[in-house]
Design a protein around this motif. Structure first.
Motif, PDB file in Angstrom:
ATOM      1  N   PHE A 100      37.856  51.322  41.147  1.00 17.81           N
ATOM      2  CA  PHE A 100      38.535  50.094  41.549  1.00 17.81           C
ATOM      3  C   PHE A 100      37.887  48.879  40.898  1.00 17.81           C
ATOM      4  O   PHE A 100      36.665  48.812  40.762  1.00 17.81           O
ATOM      5  N   ALA A 101      38.730  47.915  40.527  1.00 16.81           N
ATOM      6  CA  ALA A 101      38.225  46.606  40.140  1.00 16.81           C
ATOM      7  C   ALA A 101      37.798  45.890  41.419  1.00 16.81           C
ATOM      8  O   ALA A 101      38.038  46.376  42.525  1.00 16.81           O
ATOM      9  N   ASN A 102      37.184  44.732  41.281  1.00 20.88           N
ATOM     10  CA  ASN A 102      36.773  43.959  42.455  1.00 20.88           C
ATOM     11  C   ASN A 102      37.987  43.598  43.317  1.00 20.88           C
ATOM     12  O   ASN A 102      39.093  43.444  42.793  1.00 20.88           O
ATOM     13  N   PRO A 103      37.821  43.451  44.632  1.00 22.40           N
ATOM     14  CA  PRO A 103      38.954  43.134  45.511  1.00 22.40           C
ATOM     15  C   PRO A 103      39.628  41.820  45.141  1.00 22.40           C
ATOM     16  O   PRO A 103      38.964  40.848  44.788  1.00 22.40           O
TER      17      PRO A 103
ATOM     18  N   ILE B 156      41.993  52.240  38.500  1.00 18.78           N
ATOM     19  CA  ILE B 156      42.066  52.768  37.129  1.00 18.78           C
ATOM     20  C   ILE B 156      41.388  54.133  37.089  1.00 18.78           C
ATOM     21  O   ILE B 156      40.715  54.538  38.036  1.00 18.78           O
ATOM     22  N   ARG B 157      41.539  54.822  35.962  1.00 16.27           N
ATOM     23  CA  ARG B 157      40.891  56.117  35.808  1.00 16.27           C
ATOM     24  C   ARG B 157      39.373  55.950  35.652  1.00 16.27           C
ATOM     25  O   ARG B 157      38.895  54.912  35.206  1.00 16.27           O
ATOM     26  N   LYS B 158      38.648  56.978  36.002  1.00 16.62           N
ATOM     27  CA  LYS B 158      37.196  56.945  35.889  1.00 16.62           C
ATOM     28  C   LYS B 158      36.752  56.987  34.420  1.00 16.62           C
ATOM     29  O   LYS B 158      37.508  57.408  33.547  1.00 16.62           O
ATOM     30  N   GLY B 159      35.519  56.558  34.175  1.00 13.78           N
ATOM     31  CA  GLY B 159      34.956  56.616  32.829  1.00 13.78           C
ATOM     32  C   GLY B 159      35.528  55.605  31.869  1.00 13.78           C
ATOM     33  O   GLY B 159      35.651  55.892  30.677  1.00 13.78           O
ATOM     34  N   ASP B 160      35.900  54.421  32.369  1.00 16.87           N
ATOM     35  CA  ASP B 160      36.527  53.413  31.515  1.00 16.87           C
ATOM     36  C   ASP B 160      35.891  52.038  31.749  1.00 16.87           C
ATOM     37  O   ASP B 160      36.510  51.134  32.305  1.00 16.87           O
ATOM     38  N   PRO B 161      34.634  51.854  31.317  1.00 22.96           N
ATOM     39  CA  PRO B 161      33.929  50.590  31.576  1.00 22.96           C
ATOM     40  C   PRO B 161      34.554  49.379  30.893  1.00 22.96           C
ATOM     41  O   PRO B 161      34.477  48.267  31.424  1.00 22.96           O
ATOM     42  N   ASP B 162      35.181  49.568  29.728  1.00 22.42           N
ATOM     43  CA  ASP B 162      35.781  48.432  29.026  1.00 22.42           C
ATOM     44  C   ASP B 162      36.950  47.839  29.817  1.00 22.42           C
ATOM     45  O   ASP B 162      37.068  46.619  29.946  1.00 22.42           O
ATOM     46  N   PHE B 163      37.814  48.700  30.323  1.00 24.24           N
ATOM     47  CA  PHE B 163      38.970  48.244  31.091  1.00 24.24           C
ATOM     48  C   PHE B 163      38.506  47.597  32.398  1.00 24.24           C
ATOM     49  O   PHE B 163      39.013  46.543  32.800  1.00 24.24           O
ATOM     50  N   LEU B 164      37.527  48.226  33.060  1.00 27.70           N
ATOM     51  CA  LEU B 164      37.010  47.681  34.310  1.00 27.70           C
ATOM     52  C   LEU B 164      36.390  46.302  34.092  1.00 27.70           C
ATOM     53  O   LEU B 164      36.601  45.383  34.890  1.00 27.70           O
ATOM     54  N   ASN B 165      35.653  46.149  33.008  1.00 29.94           N
ATOM     55  CA  ASN B 165      35.036  44.865  32.681  1.00 29.94           C
ATOM     56  C   ASN B 165      36.097  43.790  32.459  1.00 29.94           C
ATOM     57  O   ASN B 165      35.980  42.669  32.961  1.00 29.94           O
ATOM     58  N   TRP B 166      37.146  44.135  31.733  1.00 32.00           N
ATOM     59  CA  TRP B 166      38.215  43.162  31.457  1.00 32.00           C
ATOM     60  C   TRP B 166      38.908  42.743  32.756  1.00 32.00           C
ATOM     61  O   TRP B 166      39.157  41.557  32.983  1.00 32.00           O
ATOM     62  N   LEU B 167      39.215  43.719  33.612  1.00 36.76           N
ATOM     63  CA  LEU B 167      39.915  43.425  34.861  1.00 36.76           C
ATOM     64  C   LEU B 167      39.091  42.513  35.771  1.00 36.76           C
ATOM     65  O   LEU B 167      39.621  41.561  36.350  1.00 36.76           O
ATOM     66  N   ASN B 168      37.801  42.800  35.886  1.00 44.78           N
ATOM     67  CA  ASN B 168      36.950  41.966  36.744  1.00 44.78           C
ATOM     68  C   ASN B 168      36.811  40.548  36.191  1.00 44.78           C
ATOM     69  O   ASN B 168      36.789  39.576  36.952  1.00 44.78           O
ATOM     70  N   ASN B 169      36.724  40.422  34.883  1.00 44.39           N
ATOM     71  CA  ASN B 169      36.653  39.084  34.277  1.00 44.39           C
ATOM     72  C   ASN B 169      37.970  38.334  34.425  1.00 44.39           C
ATOM     73  O   ASN B 169      37.991  37.122  34.672  1.00 44.39           O
ATOM     74  N   PHE B 170      39.076  39.051  34.284  1.00 41.79           N
ATOM     75  CA  PHE B 170      40.408  38.460  34.475  1.00 41.79           C
ATOM     76  C   PHE B 170      40.547  37.942  35.905  1.00 41.79           C
ATOM     77  O   PHE B 170      40.988  36.806  36.133  1.00 41.79           O
ATOM     78  N   LEU B 171      40.154  38.765  36.878  1.00 40.19           N
ATOM     79  CA  LEU B 171      40.262  38.381  38.287  1.00 40.19           C
ATOM     80  C   LEU B 171      39.376  37.174  38.586  1.00 40.19           C
ATOM     81  O   LEU B 171      39.805  36.243  39.280  1.00 40.19           O
TER      82      LEU B 171
END
Length: 271
Positions: free
Chosen positions: A115-118, A226-241
């Motif tokens: 999960f991205a940040n709430p 999102i799917r596991k093992g995807d730090p790039d996508f998670l990083n983008w989503l948290n920065n976007f939020l």
């Protein structure tokens, strides 16, 4: 000897760089950019986060956020209506890039997905028939064999209901609207579900007909999955939020809260 050590250091650095490149190639974010489209799984039935209007179009809080997300990525948006009981499987098997559907972050779900940040924090509240006003002031008062408590099947509302009600009769429904209607029609005593949905229901169909115990029974942060093992996508989503929440010039997050969580004028579009 120094040359050997230097060569090993260079070799290790190149390997690390290669690993980073491979991770990026596998990243969902990279694949979204390559295909030019963000594919979002959601179940259109959870007001005010996603629902269908009179023309059959999917609208809501999550929809507006998804549109903004796709715009910031510079890609098109494709919404994929997905049944709730299969939505995590759809993500894991690659049928969509992300779940944006008012999903509560839980430890059990986190074993399968990340999960991205709430982006919103909600909790379960109780709507009950008007005849119980003054008699029932808490979940404890309602937990008796003579009462029937309803909720939606397979969501955190069901988990909370089974946790707080050990003596009352519990009935589950496929949709939140069916559960709320059961109380509205006098066939059940109370309905347990997410606070935003209950607030909106009380401002419309439940007004002067039901009682809302609006103190949340639970703490439930909602997050994008999102799917596991995807730090790039998670990083983008948290920065976007973070940008959406903190940018007071654009103030997108606050406008979204006002549009869908505070104002109820959009109800005319879905009735």
């Amino acid at each position: 000897m120094k040359r050997i050590v230097l060569a090993l250091m260079v070799f290790a650095t190149l390997n690390m760089f290669a690993d980073d490149i491979n991770l990026w190639k596998k990243s969902t974010l990279n694949k979204v950019l390559q295909k030019g489209q963000l594919e979002v799984c959601m179940e259109p039935g959870y007001m005010p986060f996603e629902m269908k209007d009179k023309k059959g179009r999917i609208i809501g809080y999550d929809v507006d956020m998804a549109k903004k997300m796709a715009k910031e990525m510079g890609v098109k948006l494709k919404l994929l209506p997905t049944a709730w009981d299969g939505i995590i499987a759809a993500l894991v098997t690659g049928k969509c890039d992300i779940i944006m559907s008012g999903m509560t972050i839980t430890q059990q779900r986190n074993l399968k997905i990340n999960f991205a940040n709430p982006y919103v924090v909600v909790g379960q509240t109780i709507m009950m028939r008007k005849g119980l006003e003054g008699k029932i002031k808490s979940a404890k008062d309602l937990d008796k064999p003579e009462y029937t408590v309803v909720t939606k099947l397979g969501v955190t509302g069901e988990v909370a209901t089974r946790k707080f009600f050990k003596k009352a009769k519990i009935v589950t429904f496929e949709t939140e609207s069916d559960g709320a209607a059961e109380v509205l029609n006098g066939k059940a005593d109370a309905f347990v579900y997410d606070q935003p949905y209950n607030i909106l229901f009380m401002s419309d169909k439940g007004k002067d007909k039901l009682i809302h115990l609006d103190t949340p029974l639970t703490y439930e942060p909602l997050g994008w999955a999102i799917r596991k093992g995807d730090p790039d996508f998670l990083n983008w989503l948290n920065n976007f939020l973070r940008q959406m929440k903190e940018d007071k010039v654009v103030d997108f997050h606050e406008k979204l809260n006002n549009k869908w969580l505070r104002d109820t004028s959009w109800l005319k579009r879905v009735q």
